[in-house]
Design a protein around this motif. Structure first.
Motif, PDB file in Angstrom:
ATOM      1  N   GLY A 244      32.620  30.809  44.746  1.00 27.92           N
ATOM      2  CA  GLY A 244      33.702  31.722  44.360  1.00 27.92           C
ATOM      3  C   GLY A 244      33.921  32.774  45.434  1.00 27.92           C
ATOM      4  O   GLY A 244      35.060  33.132  45.765  1.00 27.92           O
TER       5      GLY A 244
ATOM      6  N   SER B 222      35.543  31.843  40.389  1.00 26.25           N
ATOM      7  CA  SER B 222      34.241  31.233  40.615  1.00 26.25           C
ATOM      8  C   SER B 222      34.212  29.987  39.740  1.00 26.25           C
ATOM      9  O   SER B 222      34.186  30.087  38.512  1.00 26.25           O
ATOM     10  CB  SER B 222      33.122  32.190  40.204  1.00 26.25           C
TER      11      SER B 222
ATOM     12  N   ALA C 225      30.599  26.800  43.279  1.00 21.95           N
ATOM     13  CA  ALA C 225      31.892  26.429  43.899  1.00 21.95           C
ATOM     14  C   ALA C 225      32.946  27.476  43.567  1.00 21.95           C
ATOM     15  O   ALA C 225      32.732  28.342  42.704  1.00 21.95           O
ATOM     16  CB  ALA C 225      32.345  25.061  43.398  1.00 21.95           C
TER      17      ALA C 225
ATOM     18  N   TRP D 220      26.922  32.973  34.562  1.00 27.79           N
ATOM     19  CA  TRP D 220      27.395  32.701  33.204  1.00 27.79           C
ATOM     20  C   TRP D 220      28.297  31.479  33.271  1.00 27.79           C
ATOM     21  O   TRP D 220      28.553  30.952  34.349  1.00 27.79           O
ATOM     22  CB  TRP D 220      28.146  33.921  32.632  1.00 27.79           C
TER      23      TRP D 220
HETATM   24  C1  LIG Z   1      33.866  37.487  38.167  1.00 25.67           C
HETATM   25  C2  LIG Z   1      33.175  36.787  39.287  1.00 25.67           C
HETATM   26  N1  LIG Z   1      33.873  36.526  40.398  1.00 25.67           N
HETATM   27  C3  LIG Z   1      33.298  35.894  41.447  1.00 25.67           C
HETATM   28  C4  LIG Z   1      31.987  35.497  41.405  1.00 25.67           C
HETATM   29  C5  LIG Z   1      31.379  34.813  42.595  1.00 25.67           C
HETATM   30  O1  LIG Z   1      31.279  33.468  42.383  1.00 25.67           O
HETATM   31  P1  LIG Z   1      30.191  32.544  43.118  1.00 25.67           P
HETATM   32  O2  LIG Z   1      28.866  32.996  42.637  1.00 25.67           O
HETATM   33  O3  LIG Z   1      30.585  31.174  42.688  1.00 25.67           O
HETATM   34  O4  LIG Z   1      30.363  32.756  44.587  1.00 25.67           O
HETATM   35  C6  LIG Z   1      31.225  35.738  40.263  1.00 25.67           C
HETATM   36  C7  LIG Z   1      29.794  35.315  40.201  1.00 25.67           C
HETATM   37  O5  LIG Z   1      29.008  35.778  39.416  1.00 25.67           O
HETATM   38  C8  LIG Z   1      31.839  36.394  39.169  1.00 25.67           C
HETATM   39  O6  LIG Z   1      31.163  36.680  38.041  1.00 25.67           O
END
Ligand SMILES: Cc1ncc(COP(=O)(O)O)c(C=O)c1O
Length: 387
Positions: A82, A201, A214, A334
């Protein structure tokens, strides 16, 4: 939107792979061509013709088509996380000397991207309380190129009035980006509300089984083409064909999983709100939520995360409560099948990146796919321990 078609058929050209129901994992780094003319043609359209898996891969392409359609967007890109999707979306739209307006408490690494990382490249940021549109208006400068939204965030759940912010941004020619991970494209129609780029995310609901990291972004073809040519190919944060296949499989059950976990979350949030050992529950669609009317207007329903403050007199009591839970795993992230807790008293005792020290008795809950009764029984026995 024909959800059943998107999840079960869109992008799947089964006659190309023995009419297999499940698509193949095209586990290859590169693709060969029968003659020079075909290779030359492919070089001109690397986003749609598979030349090298850092550009296009047929398994990833199926996924891209499905997620773009789910969001109602023209096109989409998939990333290795994400954060990679968020970084690509922002970086594609700023140059040295530009300015970003961002909501006060986005996901932690979004905050770091804007405040610690992009500042090294001459991009400035103003973080604002996004609950009022006037704050956006006041923060915009002549060099503002991006407004970054996250509505709601995943800890304190503040919302932004998406349509009002989009209207303001369009008047000023500013790109809007929203992290829509909490609601998903099914629960909050950001692209239809006029947001330019929706980021997620995919590790959360889309993956849904706590086994893939991812991310996605969805936007117009023009914006996606630009990000593909630059941030995707240059920074190279791509997803593997194998992980793309896992996400295609997870998408088949996305609406069912979302429904089950949010319905259980709502039941538990309402039950906890009445519980004598609870101080308060923060969950956007509860009537007690300060922005309840806005939540009703722009979110189709609640998500599966909420925060509570339990009545405890010490950190030890909070720890006893959390350690006593058997059906909730203690973990970050989560969106999977399993319910989780994250107690604020586990955070280092210093202000976080937002300058906030969370109350010691605050606990974030993520509700998975278990029966509501078994989760409730578990909570009851943990509450008994601190009576
Ligand atoms: C709201 C939100 N955005 C972005 C992310 C980042 O995603 P990723 O962990 O897949 O890089 C997270 C991860 O916890 C998230 O909770």
């Amino acid at each position: 939107m024909d959800l059943s078609y998107i999840l079960n058929h869109l992008g799947e050209e089964r006659e190309n792979y023995f009419n297999a129901v499940s698509p193949p994992i095209i586990q290859t780094s590169n693709f060969s061509f029968k003659d020079v003319a075909s290779l030359r043609k492919a070089f001109v359209d690397e986003k749609n013709i598979s030349v090298y898996t850092r550009g296009n891969n047929p398994t990833v392409e199926i996924l891209r088509k499905k997620i773009a359609a789910l969001a109602g967007a023209e096109d989409a890109l998939v990333f290795s996380s994400g954060v990679a999707a968020i970084s690509a979306a922002v970086m594609a739209n700023v140059n040295a000397g530009d300015h970003v307006v961002c909501v006060q408490k986005p996901y932690g690494w979004t905050h770091k991207l804007l405040n610690k990382f992009l500042s090294r490249y001459g991009v400035s940021v103003t973080m604002i309380d996004g609950t009022s549109v006037e704050n956006f208006e006041k923060a915009i400068q002549p060099n503002t190129k991006v407004i970054f939204l996250e509505s709601p965030n995943t800890f304190t759940f503040e919302l932004q009035d998406i349509e009002a912010v989009v209207k303001l941004a369009k008047q000023k020619g500013i790109i809007t980006i929203i992290d829509n991970s909490y609601s998903s494209s099914l629960g909050q129609r950001c692209i239809e509300m006029g947001v330019d780029i929706e980021v997620h995310s995919a590790t959360k609901y889309f993956g849904g089984h706590s086994d893939v990291v991812a991310g996605y972004l969805m936007s117009s073809k023009k914006i996606v083409d630009k990000i593909f040519e630059s941030e995707l190919l240059n920074l190279g944060g791509i997803i593997s064909p194998n992980d793309a296949w896992l996400l295609i499989r997870s998408l088949r059950t996305l609406p069912l999983r979302l429904k089950q976990s949010r319905e259980t979350a709502e039941k538990l949030a309402r039950w906890l709100e009445e519980h004598p050992q609870i101080e308060n529950v923060v969950y956007p669609i509860l009537e007690s939520f300060p922005q309840h009317d806005l939540a009703k207007k722009q979110m189709k329903h609640g998500g599966s995360l909420f925060t509570v403050r339990i009545k405890a007199i010490s950190v030890e009591e909070v720890e006893l409560f959390c350690n006593s839970l058997k059906r909730f795993l203690m973990a970050v992230s989560w969106g999977g099948h399993e319910s989780l807790i994250m107690p604020a008293c586990s955070f280092p005792v210093k202000p976080d990146e937002f300058g906030v020290v969370y109350p010691f008795n605050l606990i974030r809950f993520y509700i998975g796919l278990e029966d509501v009764e078994s989760l409730m029984e578990d909570l009851k026995q943990a509450f008994k321990k601190i009576e």
